[in-house]
Design a protein around this motif. Sequence first.
Motif, short mmCIF file in Angstrom:
data_model
loop_
_atom_site.label_atom_id
_atom_site.label_comp_id
_atom_site.label_asym_id
_atom_site.label_seq_id
_atom_site.Cartn_x
_atom_site.Cartn_y
_atom_site.Cartn_z
N SER A 128 9.83 34.66 -73.82
CA SER A 128 8.80 35.66 -73.52
C SER A 128 7.58 34.99 -72.88
CB SER A 128 8.35 36.36 -74.80
OG SER A 128 9.41 37.07 -75.40
N LEU A 129 6.90 35.77 -72.06
CA LEU A 129 5.61 35.37 -71.49
C LEU A 129 4.73 36.61 -71.42
CD1 LEU A 129 6.36 33.05 -68.41
CD2 LEU A 129 5.19 32.39 -70.52
N ARG A 130 3.43 36.37 -71.47
CA ARG A 130 2.46 37.46 -71.30
C ARG A 130 1.53 37.10 -70.16
NH1 ARG A 130 0.76 41.83 -74.21
NH2 ARG A 130 -1.39 42.54 -73.88
N LEU A 131 1.53 37.94 -69.13
CA LEU A 131 0.63 37.78 -68.00
C LEU A 131 -0.60 38.66 -68.20
CD1 LEU A 131 3.16 37.94 -65.02
CD2 LEU A 131 2.49 35.96 -66.39
N SER A 132 -1.73 38.14 -67.77
CA SER A 132 -2.97 38.91 -67.82
C SER A 132 -3.65 38.85 -66.46
CB SER A 132 -3.91 38.37 -68.89
OG SER A 132 -3.37 38.56 -70.18
N CYS A 133 -4.42 39.88 -66.16
CA CYS A 133 -5.14 39.94 -64.89
C CYS A 133 -6.49 40.59 -65.16
CB CYS A 133 -4.34 40.75 -63.89
SG CYS A 133 -5.15 40.96 -62.30
N ALA A 134 -7.55 39.86 -64.83
CA ALA A 134 -8.90 40.34 -65.08
C ALA A 134 -9.63 40.59 -63.76
CB ALA A 134 -9.66 39.32 -65.91
N ALA A 135 -10.29 41.72 -63.70
CA ALA A 135 -11.06 42.09 -62.51
C ALA A 135 -12.53 41.81 -62.73
CB ALA A 135 -10.86 43.55 -62.19
N SER A 136 -13.20 41.39 -61.66
CA SER A 136 -14.64 41.16 -61.72
C SER A 136 -15.26 41.54 -60.38
CB SER A 136 -14.94 39.69 -62.04
OG SER A 136 -14.43 38.85 -61.03
N GLY A 137 -16.58 41.72 -60.42
CA GLY A 137 -17.28 42.07 -59.19
C GLY A 137 -17.85 43.47 -59.26
N SER A 138 -17.98 44.07 -58.10
CA SER A 138 -18.60 45.39 -57.98
C SER A 138 -17.56 46.47 -58.28
CB SER A 138 -19.16 45.58 -56.58
OG SER A 138 -19.76 46.84 -56.44
N ILE A 139 -17.52 46.92 -59.55
CA ILE A 139 -16.51 47.89 -60.00
C ILE A 139 -17.19 49.09 -60.61
CG2 ILE A 139 -14.57 48.29 -61.54
CD1 ILE A 139 -14.02 45.24 -61.37
N ARG A 182 -3.21 48.11 -70.38
CA ARG A 182 -4.50 47.86 -69.76
C ARG A 182 -5.62 48.04 -70.77
NH1 ARG A 182 -5.20 52.05 -65.00
NH2 ARG A 182 -7.39 51.39 -65.04
N ASP A 183 -6.72 47.36 -70.50
CA ASP A 183 -7.92 47.49 -71.31
C ASP A 183 -9.02 47.94 -70.34
OD1 ASP A 183 -10.34 47.13 -72.68
OD2 ASP A 183 -9.53 45.48 -73.85
N ASN A 184 -9.33 49.22 -70.35
CA ASN A 184 -10.28 49.75 -69.38
C ASN A 184 -11.68 49.20 -69.60
OD1 ASN A 184 -8.32 51.32 -68.09
ND2 ASN A 184 -8.65 53.05 -69.47
N ALA A 185 -12.04 48.91 -70.82
CA ALA A 185 -13.37 48.37 -71.10
C ALA A 185 -13.55 46.96 -70.51
CB ALA A 185 -13.62 48.34 -72.60
N LYS A 186 -12.45 46.23 -70.44
CA LYS A 186 -12.51 44.85 -69.94
C LYS A 186 -11.98 44.73 -68.51
CE LYS A 186 -12.02 42.73 -74.50
NZ LYS A 186 -11.20 41.81 -75.35
N ASN A 187 -11.60 45.84 -67.91
CA ASN A 187 -11.03 45.82 -66.55
C ASN A 187 -9.87 44.84 -66.45
OD1 ASN A 187 -12.85 47.73 -65.52
ND2 ASN A 187 -14.38 46.16 -65.10
N MET A 188 -8.95 44.96 -67.40
CA MET A 188 -7.82 44.04 -67.46
C MET A 188 -6.50 44.80 -67.50
SD MET A 188 -8.95 41.01 -70.08
CE MET A 188 -7.37 40.21 -69.83
#
Length: 121
Positions: free
Chosen positions: A17-28, A71-77
């Motif tokens: 198993s693996l868990r991928l994560s993706c975090a957004a930053s900037g003007s959102i 997804r975690d909407n509060a963390k933009n992930m």
Amino acid sequence: QVQFVESGGGLVQPGGSLRLSCAASGSIFTISDMRWYRQPPGKQRELVASITTFGSTNYADTVKERFTISRDNAKNMVSLQMNSLKPEDTAVYYCNADVRSRRWGELLTYWGQGTQVTVSS
């Protein structure tokens, strides 16, 4: 400007198993649909899974019952939990999302830089 950064890729044995994560930053202002794509060696990029703002999900037939997008909407992930991995899951995995940077702004699609997942014994 908006950036997406993936993490969590690596080498894993078949069945692992693996868990991928993706975090957004900037003007959102808001993020609409979020997705994971992958591009196997020598092949075209393909959609793996998608999730709407309210959590409705869709999966490619090849990963159903094995992968889970969340997804975690509060963390933009956005994350992708990958279980029972197979050698054919080997690919560069990319996150992708539709982002509005201002309340009445245009909805634009952004990509992460990709993270390598290799399934091999």
